[in-house]
Scaffold this motif. Structure first.
Motif: not given
Ligand code: G6P
Length: 470
Positions: A21, A94, A99, A103, A154-156, A178-179, A282, A320
């Motif tokens: 993102r 993604y 996710n 995740w 990050d994990y992506h 970040h996770t 979220r 999501r």
């Molecule tokens: C977490 C992840 C971020 C992600 C965010 C929002 O904080 O560590 O990489 O951008 O969630 O999730 P999304 O799937 O909407 O980008």
């Protein structure tokens, strides 16, 4: 190793950031007009630390049709390169891998009798994840100046550091998660070849960094288990606990749009003597909103003295929504909030004020109003809300905090700490928070705010750059 790319000449970027993102997303109106929406978050303010003159580039992915159209029209922000990766490839990488697998693994979200199922469909999605990571690695390899520093997020993008290292051995590469990172036994759910690929991918970086020591140690343990000690030779594992941006928050929280929302929220709460329990998330499976509501219900049930005297302000913003399990979860949150309101509500009191439409100014208004902040995730990399509320709250707030949030490492001493699965324990903590003496609450809030702002985003970002260069 021969590199596929000749190191590019001047005007190439010296500092590069890569994340799924980016700082801006575009929406496409019916009239064909593109509207840009700037996201907040630590990375955006962190990047601003390097200033406008630095040759910095942020590489991100087009997320929706608006973004793709912006790429096609050549619309974009200076310093941002959006990659128009094929929509099906992006969706599989993604939604499918990042996710629904990574995740879930890092947040312990699987219902293991039935999932995960690593079948042919999974392998197909994994191939898309590789393609998507490769697109980033190639874009970075093309754009980076000789010897440039690249921070992959990050994990992506777990495979990017390894792929980029192969293309451009001259670069300094960092990866930041970040996770949380999964415990060894849970990480073993992944097929062995996939586990190894992920770990090798991240260890392609010179340095892999995390939000807390706990997640860094979990990563090291997984690397030792799957790859052995040699894989960590010469690699550095770092910790940078991203903090809240106090200056920005305090200024932003006193602008007219926030004041306006504060007035509206006060009306929704009703009487001036009513206490507030605030949560802002979220609508994320890991945030544990449902058990938070159940704990609040238990509080009203077992301590009737709170009826009419407290309001739970719960903001659960869409997240999501392409994934059915997130849509179902959102529905469950609404249903339980409605149930509580029908069971306990009166003509003059709405026990739960639920908002599901994202509104940053309203979130700040709720922060200011909070007597109690409820942050009870199942598991969370850090949780910035836990850090932001004590900084912004007008009268000081008591923080009910999950011991499974990264923020617990820094804030645990002055929070009321809960096991996120323990609903009655959480209800007890809410009661304790609501009855905390004002002096104690003020003292704790002061210490929480100091701990929360110890490493503001800009410093967090610069620390990583320095660590990589040093
Ligand atoms: C977490 C992840 C971020 C992600 C965010 C929002 O904080 O560590 O990489 O951008 O969630 O999730 P999304 O799937 O909407 O980008």
């Amino acid at each position: 190793m021969a590199s596929q790319y000749d190191p590019p000449q001047p005007a190439a970027a010296r500092v590069l950031v890569a994340s799924n993102r980016g700082p801006v997303t575009y929406s496409l109106g019916d009239d064909g007009a593109l509207t840009a929406r700037r996201g907040g978050g630590g990375l955006v303010s962190g990047l601003s630390a390097i200033g406008p003159d630095a040759d910095a580039l942020w590489v991100c992915s087009a997320l929706g049709e608006g973004d793709r159209e912006a790429v096609r029209r050549g619309v974009g922000e200076p310093g941002v390169r959006m990659l128009d990766i094929d929509a099906d490839t992006h969706a599989a990488a993604y939604n499918g891998i990042a996710n629904s697998v990574l995740w879930f693994v890092h947040h312990l979200l699987y219902q293991t009798p039935l999932e995960p199922v690593f079948d042919a469909e999974f392998r197909h999605q994994w191939a898309a994840y590789e393609t998507y990571n490769k697109a980033f690695a190639e874009a970075l390899a093309t754009a980076a100046a000789p010897g440039a520093t690249v921070l992959v997020q990050d994990y992506h993008l777990c495979l990017v550091p390894g792929m980029l290292r192969a293309l451009r051995p001259d670069l300094r590469i960092g990866h930041f998660s970040h996770t949380p990172w999964a415990p060894v036994d849970y990480f073993r759910l992944l097929p062995d070849d996939i586990a190894r690929q992920l770990l090798h991918g991240i260890l392609g970086a010179d340095r892999a960094a995390f939000l807390t020591r706990r997640w860094a140690d979990a990563f090291t343990a997984c690397a030792l288990e799957h790859l052995g000690e040699e894989a960590l030779d010469g690699k550095r594992i770092g910790v940078h606990g991203l903090g809240a941006d106090a200056d920005f928050l305090r200024e932003r929280a006193h602008r007219p749009d926030v004041e306006q929302r504060l007035t509206a929220l006060r009306e929704q709460v009703g009487g001036p003597d009513r206490r507030t329990i605030v949560r802002v998330d979220r609508t994320e499976l890991s945030k544990n909103i449902v058990r938070g509501l159940l704990a609040y219900e238990h509080l009203l049930d077992t301590r009737p003295e709170w009826r009419e005297h407290v309001v739970h302000i719960a903001f659960a913003y869409p997240s999501r929504q392409d994934l059915a399990v997130y849509r179902d979860y959102t529905e469950a949150v609404r249903r339980i909030a409605d149930d509580i309101n029908s069971e306990y509500g009166t003509p003059t009191w709405t026990p739960v004020v639920l908002h599901v439409k994202d509104d940053f100014a309203r979130s700040l208004a709720a922060y200011r109003l909070a007597d109690v902040a409820l942050v009870n995730p199942i598991r969370d990399g850090m949780n910035l809300v836990a850090k932001e509320i004590p900084v912004v709250s007008d009268e000081g707030c008591a923080l009910v905090l999950s011991r499974e949030a990264g923020a617990y490492e820094e804030l645990g001493d002055d929070a009321l700490v809960v096991n996120p699965y323990d609903v009655t324990g959480t209800a007890d903590a809410l009661h304790e928070a609501l009855t905390m003496e004002p002096e104690e609450r003020a003292e704790r809030t002061k210490r929480l705010a100091a701990a929360a702002t110890a490493l503001p985003p800009q410093q967090w970002f610069l620390e990583q750059l320095e660590a990589l260069r040093g």
